[in-house]
Design an enzyme around this catalytic site. Structure first.
Site, PDB file in Angstrom:
ATOM      1  CB  CYS A 131      31.558  47.771  34.474  1.00 29.49           C
ATOM      2  SG  CYS A 131      30.403  46.653  33.641  1.00 29.49           S
ATOM      3  CB  CYS A 174      32.561  44.360  33.485  1.00 29.77           C
ATOM      4  SG  CYS A 174      32.038  45.284  32.022  1.00 29.77           S
TER       5      CYS A 174
END
Length: 275
Positions: A132, A129
């Protein structure tokens, strides 16, 4: 001249006497007679071994330079591969003392239950991600500025089944838990919306005392985790309290007693007195 030829024959004969299966050698033979005297040292050839000779008292090694280059190249490649394999992952960089990664559903439940009145932030992330990864340094800064807050990391790729049971379907995702209140808020944010995270810390971060036991996950979430066969987690649901039945009214309720009626003699007396 005849002497030279004969000595040459002796030289070749000596070579034949020293021939072996895996190598061949020449024995030292001296030539003389013409003011020229040279010595030939023993020359050996063996499979996969460097050639060695003596030249003016110094040892000379004849080897395959390509094999040596190949060995050096292989060693460098192996070292490079080892360094890449042991490189630190991005979610492991910059971690503080109040940050740790969750390894199982049981550990998550226990961490929330044993947190007491401390604020706990559960960070759901994925190694692939991009949001993230970009947000991780900010989370580490918040953890450093709030040492009394516990940060728990949950790797979505390693705990997909658990995240599914908890209803987590978007990343990065955060849940805040506090004492007897249990989950106080949950949201998803990025660097562009980091104000959500900052405001949640300011609202739920101050010290407070809970009047009841620490709640942690909700009852339905615990039941969902226990029902998930892929997780090694067991939970016994709490008994549902039975409501007391309301008292049924009596079929013959007591009614007030009627007053006694006056007799006819009394009525006549009253009428007579009125006249």
């Amino acid at each position: 001249m005849t002497e030279v030829i004969s000595k040459t024959s002796l030289f070749l004969g000596a070579c034949g006497n020293h021939h072996r299966v895996d190598d061949f050698s020449f024995s030292p033979v001296s030539f003389g007679g013409f003011g020229l005297k040279k010595s030939f040292s023993c020359l050996k050839l063996k499979s996969q071994k460097p050639l060695r000779s003596v030249f003016y008292g110094k040892q000379i090694v004849f080897g395959d330079s390509q094999d040596e280059s190949f060995r050096r190249s292989s060693a460098i490649t192996a070292q490079t591969t080892l360094r890449i394999g042991t490189a630190q992952k991005w979610w492991e960089k910059g971690l503080k003392d109040n940050m740790r990664e969750i390894s199982s559903a049981q550990e998550l439940v226990d961490s929330l239950t044993n947190a007491g009145d401390k604020l706990v932030v559960v960070d759901f992330f994925s190694p692939g991600c991009g949001g993230c990864k970009a947000l991780h340094p900010k989370i580490c800064q918040f953890a450093e500025m709030n040492p009394d807050v516990q940060f728990l990391q949950v790797n979505y790729e390693e705990h997909k089944s658990m995240c599914y049971s908890l209803g987590v379907h978007v990343l990065p995702f955060f849940r805040f838990y506090r004492g007897s209140q249990g989950r106080v808020c949950s949201f998803s944010c990025t660097n562009a919306t980091i104000k959500k995270f900052r405001d949640a810390l300011a609202k739920h971060g101050p010290d407070r005392c809970s009047l009841g036991p620490t709640k942690g996950l909700e009852e339905k979430e615990l039941v969902a985790l226990a029902a998930n066969k892929e997780l090694n987690f067991t939970y016994t649901p709490k008994p549902v309290p039975v409501e007391k039945e309301a008292a049924t009214p009596d079929s013959n309720p007591s009614l007030p007693v009627p007053l006694p009626s006056m007799s006819s003699n009394d009525e006549k007396t009253l009428v007579s007195a009125g006249r």
